[in-house]
Write a protein that holds these residues in place. Structure first.
Motif, PDB file in Angstrom:
ATOM      1  N   HIS A 241       0.855  -1.193   0.000  1.00 26.17           N
ATOM      2  CA  HIS A 241       0.000   0.000   0.000  1.00 26.17           C
ATOM      3  C   HIS A 241       0.892   1.244   0.000  1.00 26.17           C
ATOM      4  O   HIS A 241       1.975   1.248   0.602  1.00 26.17           O
ATOM      5  CB  HIS A 241      -0.875  -0.045   1.265  1.00 26.17           C
ATOM      6  CG  HIS A 241      -1.916   1.018   1.330  1.00 26.17           C
ATOM      7  ND1 HIS A 241      -1.642   2.320   1.695  1.00 26.17           N
ATOM      8  CD2 HIS A 241      -3.266   0.976   1.102  1.00 26.17           C
ATOM      9  CE1 HIS A 241      -2.750   3.029   1.692  1.00 26.17           C
ATOM     10  NE2 HIS A 241      -3.748   2.246   1.332  1.00 26.17           N
ATOM     11  N   PRO A 242       0.475   2.344  -0.643  1.00 26.56           N
ATOM     12  CA  PRO A 242       1.294   3.558  -0.681  1.00 26.56           C
ATOM     13  C   PRO A 242       1.717   4.079   0.693  1.00 26.56           C
ATOM     14  O   PRO A 242       2.837   4.594   0.848  1.00 26.56           O
ATOM     15  CB  PRO A 242       0.386   4.563  -1.400  1.00 26.56           C
ATOM     16  CG  PRO A 242      -0.488   3.725  -2.267  1.00 26.56           C
ATOM     17  CD  PRO A 242      -0.733   2.464  -1.489  1.00 26.56           C
ATOM     18  N   ASP A 243       0.858   3.942   1.700  1.00 23.68           N
ATOM     19  CA  ASP A 243       1.223   4.407   3.045  1.00 23.68           C
ATOM     20  C   ASP A 243       2.380   3.596   3.621  1.00 23.68           C
ATOM     21  O   ASP A 243       3.207   4.114   4.374  1.00 23.68           O
ATOM     22  CB  ASP A 243       0.017   4.301   3.992  1.00 23.68           C
ATOM     23  CG  ASP A 243      -1.081   5.287   3.664  1.00 23.68           C
ATOM     24  OD1 ASP A 243      -0.847   6.186   2.831  1.00 23.68           O
ATOM     25  OD2 ASP A 243      -2.192   5.148   4.226  1.00 23.68           O
ATOM     26  N   VAL A 244       2.435   2.323   3.281  1.00 28.52           N
ATOM     27  CA  VAL A 244       3.524   1.461   3.749  1.00 28.52           C
ATOM     28  C   VAL A 244       4.813   1.806   3.022  1.00 28.52           C
ATOM     29  O   VAL A 244       5.887   1.905   3.633  1.00 28.52           O
ATOM     30  CB  VAL A 244       3.156  -0.023   3.554  1.00 28.52           C
ATOM     31  CG1 VAL A 244       4.288  -0.936   3.999  1.00 28.52           C
ATOM     32  CG2 VAL A 244       1.879  -0.353   4.330  1.00 28.52           C
ATOM     33  N   LEU A 245       4.738   2.007   1.730  1.00 27.76           N
ATOM     34  CA  LEU A 245       5.912   2.395   0.958  1.00 27.76           C
ATOM     35  C   LEU A 245       6.498   3.708   1.473  1.00 27.76           C
ATOM     36  O   LEU A 245       7.723   3.868   1.559  1.00 27.76           O
ATOM     37  CB  LEU A 245       5.550   2.517  -0.521  1.00 27.76           C
ATOM     38  CG  LEU A 245       5.213   1.204  -1.241  1.00 27.76           C
ATOM     39  CD1 LEU A 245       4.550   1.482  -2.592  1.00 27.76           C
ATOM     40  CD2 LEU A 245       6.465   0.363  -1.433  1.00 27.76           C
ATOM     41  N   ALA A 246       5.621   4.636   1.857  1.00 30.18           N
ATOM     42  CA  ALA A 246       6.095   5.932   2.358  1.00 30.18           C
ATOM     43  C   ALA A 246       6.785   5.814   3.706  1.00 30.18           C
ATOM     44  O   ALA A 246       7.656   6.632   4.042  1.00 30.18           O
ATOM     45  CB  ALA A 246       4.913   6.899   2.455  1.00 30.18           C
ATOM     46  N   ALA A 247       6.429   4.799   4.501  1.00 32.14           N
ATOM     47  CA  ALA A 247       7.003   4.646   5.844  1.00 32.14           C
ATOM     48  C   ALA A 247       8.234   3.748   5.862  1.00 32.14           C
ATOM     49  O   ALA A 247       8.876   3.601   6.905  1.00 32.14           O
ATOM     50  CB  ALA A 247       5.945   4.068   6.786  1.00 32.14           C
ATOM     51  N   ALA A 248       8.587   3.152   4.730  1.00 30.24           N
ATOM     52  CA  ALA A 248       9.637   2.143   4.685  1.00 30.24           C
ATOM     53  C   ALA A 248      11.037   2.747   4.642  1.00 30.24           C
ATOM     54  O   ALA A 248      11.241   3.863   4.153  1.00 30.24           O
ATOM     55  CB  ALA A 248       9.437   1.238   3.470  1.00 30.24           C
ATOM     56  N   THR A 249      12.001   1.972   5.141  1.00 30.92           N
ATOM     57  CA  THR A 249      13.413   2.311   4.928  1.00 30.92           C
ATOM     58  C   THR A 249      13.932   1.640   3.664  1.00 30.92           C
ATOM     59  O   THR A 249      14.920   2.093   3.070  1.00 30.92           O
ATOM     60  CB  THR A 249      14.284   1.837   6.110  1.00 30.92           C
ATOM     61  OG1 THR A 249      14.175   0.407   6.244  1.00 30.92           O
ATOM     62  CG2 THR A 249      13.856   2.489   7.411  1.00 30.92           C
TER      63      THR A 249
END
Length: 268
Positions: A241-249
């Motif tokens: 999900h885009p929110d997960v991609l944004a929070a990833a290292t």
């Protein structure tokens, strides 16, 4: 982070560790076992309830699973619930009454221990005639503490319904979502995969800097933020999900391309 190696490997299941056919790739199992041989434990962190963990237990064997989005810690080997963070009855009654008032077409179910109870009109997707599953009235369901409250709407768009739930719940509980349906997963205030993983780390004398965590859906974001803030690795699947991609290292390949195995192999 050149040369960094984890002291704990944690992963979501659906859309992450599991392929689309719900199998675990041989390469992924090989990595989990190789790291385990080096003394690095593997922990599951999932929105799934404990009663859904029997099949994965047969694949990966003993270990720890953080279930119900952090509310339940399960010993896979003994298949026993070790800890359970529940919502009290006052919160359950308030939240269900508010949602039913705001949107009468909202239907409810609850998880607690190895049991699942749902209203007659609630339509379970995977629990039809399964052990531990039974129909109950809303009054019966909110009369005892629950690890997770599920709120489903069959007609509203997913995002519209999740926004409605978030407003109705306010700061009384934690709301997240791990599917494409209009299905809200509600846990006790402050409970998330982050708190569940933190509990496991405390027991092992570890911290977020020691963790690599793999995920793909919004219910993984809290754990990503905890790991990232502490100096660990928060790895999103390419299908996340885009929110997960944004929070990833970091980002790895998709679940169907054995992304977990590929990333772990690159750390060795």
């Amino acid at each position: 982070m050149t040369g960094w190696t984890p002291k704990l490997i944690a992963s979501d299941m659906d859309g992450t560790l599991l392929r689309s056919d719900e199998t675990v790739a041989p390469a992924t199992l090989e990595q989990i076992r190789a790291w385990g041989d080096d003394g690095v434990p593997f922990v599951l962190a999932t929105g799934r309830p404990p009663r859904w963990m029997l099949s994965i237990r047969e694949v990966i064997g003993a270990g720890t699973a953080v279930c119900c989005n952090g509310a339940v810690q399960l010993d896979l080997g003994a298949f026993e619930v070790l800890h359970e963070h529940t919502m009290d009855t006052e919160v359950l009654r308030h939240v269900t009454a508010e949602l039913r008032r705001e949107q009468p077409g909202t239907w409810f179910a609850v998880e607690h221990g190895l049991e699942f109870r749902h209203e007659p009109v609630y339509q379970p997707r995977w629990d039809v005639d399964a052990p531990g599953v039974a129909v109950a009235t809303l009054g019966e369901m909110v009369s005892a503490p629950a690890a997770k409250l599920l709120a489903r709407h069959e007609d509203l768009p997913r995002e519209e319904f999740l926004d409605l739930v978030a407003r109705a719940v306010g700061d009384r509980a934690t709301v997240t979502n791990s599917s494409s349906d209009a299905l809200a997963e509600i846990s006790a205030k402050g409970v998330s995969k982050a708190t569940g993983l933190a509990d496991v780390c405390t027991d092992l004398g570890l911290g977020p800097a020691d963790v690599v965590f793999f995920g793909d859906m919004p219910n993984d974001v809290a754990a990503f933020e905890w790991v990232r803030a502490g100096g660990g690795r928060a790895v999103a699947m390419a299908n996340a999900h885009p929110d997960v991609l944004a929070a990833a290292t970091d980002v790895t390949a998709t679940n169907d391309e054995d992304g977990v195995a590929r990333f772990l192999a690159g750390l060795r």
